[in-house]
Scaffold this active site. Structure first.
Site: not given
Ligand SMILES: *Cc1c(COP(=O)(O)O)cnc(C)c1O
Length: 413
Positions: A267, A153, A238
């Protein structure tokens, strides 16, 4: 179960907001630390923490103070001009993450550099553009390829969903961007075999968050680093969900003794206040970007830079990383006792766990709804997995309280 006030709110949202989410039936009105309060005054322990964007909790006083001060002074200038909050942000982030990234592999030994963006998907898109440009300009590859992992993802843009294996995320959004090859996660031989003359980079999550907090087999990431370095292929980690202390270290990949060439962060970098993301790498790699080749109106804006610089300063002495490790051990000890008693397996590291609900208990969504009724917010991912990622401000007593409630929910069939 919902009152008229929250019911009215949910109805209005259902009518006028696109249905790209299926939220639990709770309407949150305020947050403080690890806790939120809904419109009816009920309190919940937040065990999702906005997918780790709230690593430092809701409304951390240091971050709120910095944001207020900056709101009153200067919020946006665009990158057409310099502003007085950028230096502290990029210097702080280069100091924090630079030593974990550069100095090994084809990314070289140049000084650490930061490319500021806004959302996570933008950081990943930016990293994709950088490794393609690097392949074109430095290695003379006409049609560069990027190797990714099954179950990945990395965000929701058209290019990123082009290499997603999740049919919900991908189907119906074609035509797809070419230039990606996906291999099984955790299989270093398969990955090494997929590297060719055309491979620009390997893009991986050091722990696959959305897939259900899937940790790689021991030695996997080190072997990926070896295989990529041998071939001059860049390694992009990531760390948008796994990084910034969530998994017990500044970067999750450091746990495996690996330094990638590029890291994407997002985030938690925005302190739960504003969206802030970044790509961090050496000047040799990020140096392929020159004026006009890439940009963002809001990337690195004064408000974002001020908040992110404070987040980075808070992470500098390792206290949060240590807290994630110690409290994470307590959480994982408690969860492992539930395996065979409603849970079929538990994975994760630091204050981060993916738990698989045994079929006789129900779905992960059922368990999330039972937890909600007991004052705990958690979110299912796929059908059988529940993710637990409380803010790192959670206390040992609150973890025990969570474990007690979870035990109840797994018993109540
Ligand atoms: C959340 C996430 C993204 C996308 O971030 P957005 O801010 O939602 O665009 C990318 N990669 C990983 C690993 C993530 O967890």
């Amino acid at each position: 179960m919902t009152t008229s006030e929250s019911h009215r709110h949910i109805e209005a949202v259902e009518r006028h907001a696109a249905h790209n989410y299926h939220p639990l039936p709770v309407v949150i009105a305020s947050g403080d630390g690890a806790w939120v309060t809904d419109v009816d005054g009920r309190r919940y322990l937040d065990c999702l923490a906005a997918y780790s964007a709230l690593n430092l909790g809701h409304a951390h006083p240091r971050l709120v103070a910095v944001a207020h001060e900056q709101l009153d002074r200067l919020t946006l200038v665009s990158r057409a001009f310099h502003h007085d909050r950028m230096a502290a942000f990029v210097t702080g982030l280069a100091d924090l993450v630079g030593p974990l990234v550069v100095a090994e592999g084809p990314g070289g030994t140049g000084e650490a550099m930061v490319l500021p963006m806004n959302t996570g998907a933008e950081a990943v898109e930016s990293a994709i553009k950088v490794v393609r440009k690097h392949a074109h300009d430095v290695r003379g590859i006409a049609e560069p390829e990027i190797v990714v992992a099954d179950g990945n993802f990395h965000g929701r843009t058209t290019t990123i969903v082009s290499f997603s294996g999740d049919p919900d995320a991908r189907d119906g959004f074609g035509p797809y961007t070419p230039g990606f090859v996906s291999v099984p996660y955790g299989d270093a031989d398969a990955l090494a075999a997929a590297l060719t003359e055309r491979t620009a980079a390997v893009l991986l999550e050091p722990i696959q968050g959305e897939a259900g907090v899937v940790t790689p087999p021991p030695g996997y990431l080190a072997r990926v680093r070896e295989a990529t370095a041998e071939r001059g292929v860049l390694l992009v980690a990531d760390e948008i969900q796994s990084g910034l202390a969530r998994a017990g270290s500044t970067l999750a990949i450091s746990h495996d003794g690996v330094r990638p060439d590029l890291v994407t962060l997002g985030k938690a970098l925005g302190g739960g206040i504003v969206p802030v993301s970044a790509v961090v790498g050496s000047s040799e790699v990020l140096g392929v970007l020159t004026p006009g080749t890439h940009g963002s109106t809001f990337g690195g804006n004064p408000l974002a830079a001020a908040v992110a610089a404070e987040v980075v300063a808070m992470l500098a002495d390792g206290t949060w990383q240590e807290r994630s490790r110690t409290l994470g051990a307590r959480l994982h000890d408690g969860l492992s006792e539930l395996v065979g008693h409603g849970l079929s397996s538990v994975r994760g590291r630091g204050l981060w766990a993916g738990i698989d609900v045994a079929p006789e208990v129900g779905t992960a969504r059922d368990v999330a709804e039972r937890l909600l009724a007991r004052g705990i917010l958690a979110k299912d991912t796929h059908t059988t997995t529940l993710r637990l990622a409380p803010p790192l401000v959670i206390t040992a007593e609150e973890i025990d309280w969570l474990l007690d409630r979870l035990r109840d929910c797994l018993a109540a069939v």
